[in-house]
Design a protein around this motif. Structure first.
Motif, PDB file in Angstrom:
ATOM      1  N   ASP A  28     -82.065  35.298   2.406  1.00  0.00           N
ATOM      2  CA  ASP A  28     -80.806  35.908   1.966  1.00  0.00           C
ATOM      3  C   ASP A  28     -79.772  34.865   1.576  1.00  0.00           C
ATOM      4  N   TYR A  29     -79.759  33.746   2.322  1.00  0.00           N
ATOM      5  CA  TYR A  29     -78.776  32.681   2.096  1.00  0.00           C
ATOM      6  C   TYR A  29     -79.505  31.356   1.869  1.00  0.00           C
ATOM      7  N   LEU A  30     -79.037  30.616   0.876  1.00  0.00           N
ATOM      8  CA  LEU A  30     -79.526  29.272   0.603  1.00  0.00           C
ATOM      9  C   LEU A  30     -78.360  28.311   0.800  1.00  0.00           C
ATOM     10  N   CYS A  31     -78.535  27.316   1.665  1.00  0.00           N
ATOM     11  CA  CYS A  31     -77.439  26.421   2.042  1.00  0.00           C
ATOM     12  C   CYS A  31     -77.765  24.981   1.671  1.00  0.00           C
ATOM     13  N   THR A  32     -76.782  24.286   1.137  1.00  0.00           N
ATOM     14  CA  THR A  32     -76.951  22.867   0.822  1.00  0.00           C
ATOM     15  C   THR A  32     -75.634  22.135   1.006  1.00  0.00           C
ATOM     16  N   ALA A  33     -75.724  20.870   1.366  1.00  0.00           N
ATOM     17  CA  ALA A  33     -74.543  20.009   1.359  1.00  0.00           C
ATOM     18  C   ALA A  33     -74.152  19.728  -0.084  1.00  0.00           C
ATOM     19  N   VAL A  34     -72.851  19.514  -0.318  1.00  0.00           N
ATOM     20  CA  VAL A  34     -72.359  19.297  -1.676  1.00  0.00           C
ATOM     21  C   VAL A  34     -71.552  18.007  -1.732  1.00  0.00           C
ATOM     22  N   GLY A  35     -71.996  17.077  -2.600  1.00  0.00           N
ATOM     23  CA  GLY A  35     -71.267  15.842  -2.833  1.00  0.00           C
ATOM     24  C   GLY A  35     -70.729  15.806  -4.253  1.00  0.00           C
ATOM     25  N   THR A  36     -71.653  15.674  -5.231  1.00  0.00           N
ATOM     26  CA  THR A  36     -71.239  15.644  -6.639  1.00  0.00           C
ATOM     27  C   THR A  36     -71.489  16.960  -7.362  1.00  0.00           C
ATOM     28  N   GLY A  37     -72.222  17.896  -6.744  1.00  0.00           N
ATOM     29  CA  GLY A  37     -72.337  19.245  -7.291  1.00  0.00           C
ATOM     30  C   GLY A  37     -73.640  19.574  -7.988  1.00  0.00           C
ATOM     31  N   GLY A  38     -74.494  18.579  -8.248  1.00  0.00           N
ATOM     32  CA  GLY A  38     -75.716  18.836  -8.992  1.00  0.00           C
ATOM     33  C   GLY A  38     -76.716  19.708  -8.265  1.00  0.00           C
ATOM     34  N   THR A  39     -76.855  19.501  -6.961  1.00  0.00           N
ATOM     35  CA  THR A  39     -77.853  20.253  -6.202  1.00  0.00           C
ATOM     36  C   THR A  39     -77.486  21.726  -6.100  1.00  0.00           C
ATOM     37  N   ILE A  40     -76.242  22.011  -5.744  1.00  0.00           N
ATOM     38  CA  ILE A  40     -75.855  23.414  -5.630  1.00  0.00           C
ATOM     39  C   ILE A  40     -75.886  24.099  -6.999  1.00  0.00           C
ATOM     40  N   ALA A  41     -75.590  23.362  -8.067  1.00  0.00           N
ATOM     41  CA  ALA A  41     -75.663  23.954  -9.403  1.00  0.00           C
ATOM     42  C   ALA A  41     -77.095  24.374  -9.725  1.00  0.00           C
ATOM     43  N   GLY A  42     -78.059  23.519  -9.370  1.00  0.00           N
ATOM     44  CA  GLY A  42     -79.453  23.843  -9.632  1.00  0.00           C
ATOM     45  C   GLY A  42     -79.941  25.013  -8.800  1.00  0.00           C
ATOM     46  N   ILE A  43     -79.564  25.031  -7.533  1.00  0.00           N
ATOM     47  CA  ILE A  43     -79.963  26.142  -6.664  1.00  0.00           C
ATOM     48  C   ILE A  43     -79.345  27.443  -7.155  1.00  0.00           C
ATOM     49  N   SER A  44     -78.069  27.410  -7.508  1.00  0.00           N
ATOM     50  CA  SER A  44     -77.388  28.611  -7.989  1.00  0.00           C
ATOM     51  C   SER A  44     -77.997  29.114  -9.299  1.00  0.00           C
ATOM     52  N   GLU A  45     -78.316  28.199 -10.173  1.00  0.00           N
ATOM     53  CA  GLU A  45     -78.837  28.567 -11.489  1.00  0.00           C
ATOM     54  C   GLU A  45     -80.200  29.246 -11.398  1.00  0.00           C
ATOM     55  N   PHE A  46     -81.053  28.807 -10.467  1.00  0.00           N
ATOM     56  CA  PHE A  46     -82.447  29.239 -10.489  1.00  0.00           C
ATOM     57  C   PHE A  46     -82.874  30.074  -9.281  1.00  0.00           C
ATOM     58  N   CYS A  47     -81.953  30.401  -8.386  1.00  0.00           N
ATOM     59  CA  CYS A  47     -82.330  31.230  -7.243  1.00  0.00           C
ATOM     60  C   CYS A  47     -82.481  32.689  -7.666  1.00  0.00           C
ATOM     61  N   GLU A  48     -82.944  33.524  -6.748  1.00  0.00           N
ATOM     62  CA  GLU A  48     -83.114  34.945  -7.030  1.00  0.00           C
ATOM     63  C   GLU A  48     -81.748  35.631  -7.143  1.00  0.00           C
ATOM     64  N   GLU A  49     -81.708  36.718  -7.889  1.00  0.00           N
ATOM     65  CA  GLU A  49     -80.441  37.401  -8.155  1.00  0.00           C
ATOM     66  C   GLU A  49     -79.764  37.896  -6.875  1.00  0.00           C
ATOM     67  N   ASN A  50     -80.566  38.258  -5.888  1.00  0.00           N
ATOM     68  CA  ASN A  50     -79.995  38.819  -4.659  1.00  0.00           C
ATOM     69  C   ASN A  50     -79.595  37.759  -3.644  1.00  0.00           C
ATOM     70  N   GLN A  51     -79.891  36.501  -3.914  1.00  0.00           N
ATOM     71  CA  GLN A  51     -79.618  35.449  -2.933  1.00  0.00           C
ATOM     72  C   GLN A  51     -78.189  34.926  -3.057  1.00  0.00           C
ATOM     73  N   LYS A  52     -77.609  34.609  -1.901  1.00  0.00           N
ATOM     74  CA  LYS A  52     -76.272  34.025  -1.852  1.00  0.00           C
ATOM     75  C   LYS A  52     -76.410  32.530  -1.561  1.00  0.00           C
ATOM     76  N   VAL A  53     -75.649  31.734  -2.283  1.00  0.00           N
ATOM     77  CA  VAL A  53     -75.720  30.275  -2.144  1.00  0.00           C
ATOM     78  C   VAL A  53     -74.436  29.783  -1.494  1.00  0.00           C
ATOM     79  N   ILE A  54     -74.583  28.980  -0.443  1.00  0.00           N
ATOM     80  CA  ILE A  54     -73.415  28.408   0.239  1.00  0.00           C
ATOM     81  C   ILE A  54     -73.491  26.882   0.116  1.00  0.00           C
ATOM     82  N   GLY A  55     -72.429  26.314  -0.402  1.00  0.00           N
ATOM     83  CA  GLY A  55     -72.331  24.862  -0.504  1.00  0.00           C
ATOM     84  C   GLY A  55     -71.357  24.329   0.525  1.00  0.00           C
ATOM     85  N   PHE A  56     -71.800  23.353   1.289  1.00  0.00           N
ATOM     86  CA  PHE A  56     -70.982  22.756   2.339  1.00  0.00           C
ATOM     87  C   PHE A  56     -70.410  21.439   1.823  1.00  0.00           C
ATOM     88  N   LYS A  57     -69.127  21.488   1.445  1.00  0.00           N
ATOM     89  CA  LYS A  57     -68.465  20.331   0.835  1.00  0.00           C
ATOM     90  C   LYS A  57     -68.257  19.224   1.862  1.00  0.00           C
TER      91      LYS A  57
END
Length: 302
Positions: free
Chosen positions: A167-196
């Motif tokens: 349901d939730y995909l979590c990643t640390a966020v530094g420059t933003g590339g990883t969360i952008a990739g996860i957000s772009e290609f995850c399933e429509e129903n999944q929520k992405v949380i970035g920990f700045k």
């Protein structure tokens, strides 16, 4: 291809919690012993595409700070591929003491040419990149942290059939590339949380330039500032290692996991949620962190 798709799936380990939710961590830190975690995937297309073009006298130039996971990873790629690498390092004060820095020493031993610039020069990396491209027209110039459109495409490979049921995909966020990739290609129903882990007011704009999806939410997790390590962070990381036999570093994944546990205790996640956290590697940074902690007579990270 210098960077290969692993033949074995990256392990996903469950982290038992005393709540009516399921918590897991995907061990991207195990993707390669020296090109670790999300750095492997952010560099995957950048480097492979560049080398496939059979550039004459190839050279990779990139940017980073004193303990940069990205600098470490690029230097390892240079050694693996047998090509020149240059690291533009933030902070002229490091020029005469870099041999005492385990990350920079590792990069040097991998053959990376270290160039130290003032913090003022470093802040204007766009101008610096243009200058370097003019001087090295055949070079691959990779942004700080490896974040660009090719990186987003590489991060796609962190997602697979095994990550679809969360349901939730979590990643640390530094420059933003990883969360952008996860957000772009995850399933429509999944929520992405970035920990700045860095205080950067432009971070959301950077992410929005890399993905059109608005399925992510950013949570502050810097614990006093980027690179700052509090005693509570050390306690959490060491307890986590002892309980689950999973090492965490103190700048990215360690802070993310600590905030995830806090959110679980606060009831942030609904009952029956399935949460997947991405371990983005960077364990090489523990040695440097411990050198600083030792000078401060503080407890070390195990």
């Amino acid at each position: 291809m210098i960077l290969q798709t692993p033949t074995e799936p990256i392990p996903i380990q469950e982290i038992p919690v005393d709540k009516n939710i399921k918590l897991f961590i995907k061990r991207e830190d195990l993707v390669h012993p020296q090109i670790s975690g999300n750095k492997y995937w952010k560099l995957f297309h950048n480097v492979n595409t560049y080398l496939e073009n059979q550039i004459e006298d190839p050279i990779i130039i990139t940017f980073g700070g004193a303990f940069s996971n990205h600098i470490s990873a690029v230097s390892a790629i240079g050694k693996l591929a047998g090509i020149r690498t240059v690291g533009i390092i933030r902070g002229e004060e490091l020029q005469h003491k870099w041999r005492d820095n385990p990350t920079l020493l590792f990069a040097f031993r991998n053959g990376m040419n270290l160039k130290f610039v003032s913090r003022e020069e470093y802040r204007n990396k766009e101008k610096l990149s243009e200058f370097l491209q003019q001087g090295f027209p055949n070079a691959l110039i990779v942004p700080e942290g490896g974040t660009n459109e090719d990186a987003v495409q590489g991060v796609k490979m962190m997602l697979n059939n095994e990550t679809k049921d969360f349901d939730y995909l979590c990643t640390a966020v530094g420059t933003g590339g990883t969360i952008a990739g996860i957000s772009e290609f995850c399933e429509e129903n999944q929520k992405v949380i970035g920990f700045k882990v860095v205080h950067d007011s432009s971070l959301e704009d950077t992410i929005d330039q890399l993905t059109l999806k608005k399925n992510y939410h950013l949570i502050d997790s810097d614990f006093g500032g980027y690179g700052k390590i509090k005693d509570e962070n050390i306690r959490f990381i060491n307890d986590f290692k002892e309980k689950y036999n999973i090492p965490l570093e103190p700048i990215y994944t360690g802070k993310m996991m600590q905030r995830v546990f806090e959110l679980i205790e606060e009831g942030y996640f609904p009952d029956n949620s399935k949460i997947l956290c991405f371990h983005t590697g960077g364990l090489q940074g523990i040695e440097g962190a411990n050198l600083l902690l030792e000078k401060q007579n503080r407890k070390l990270i195990i």
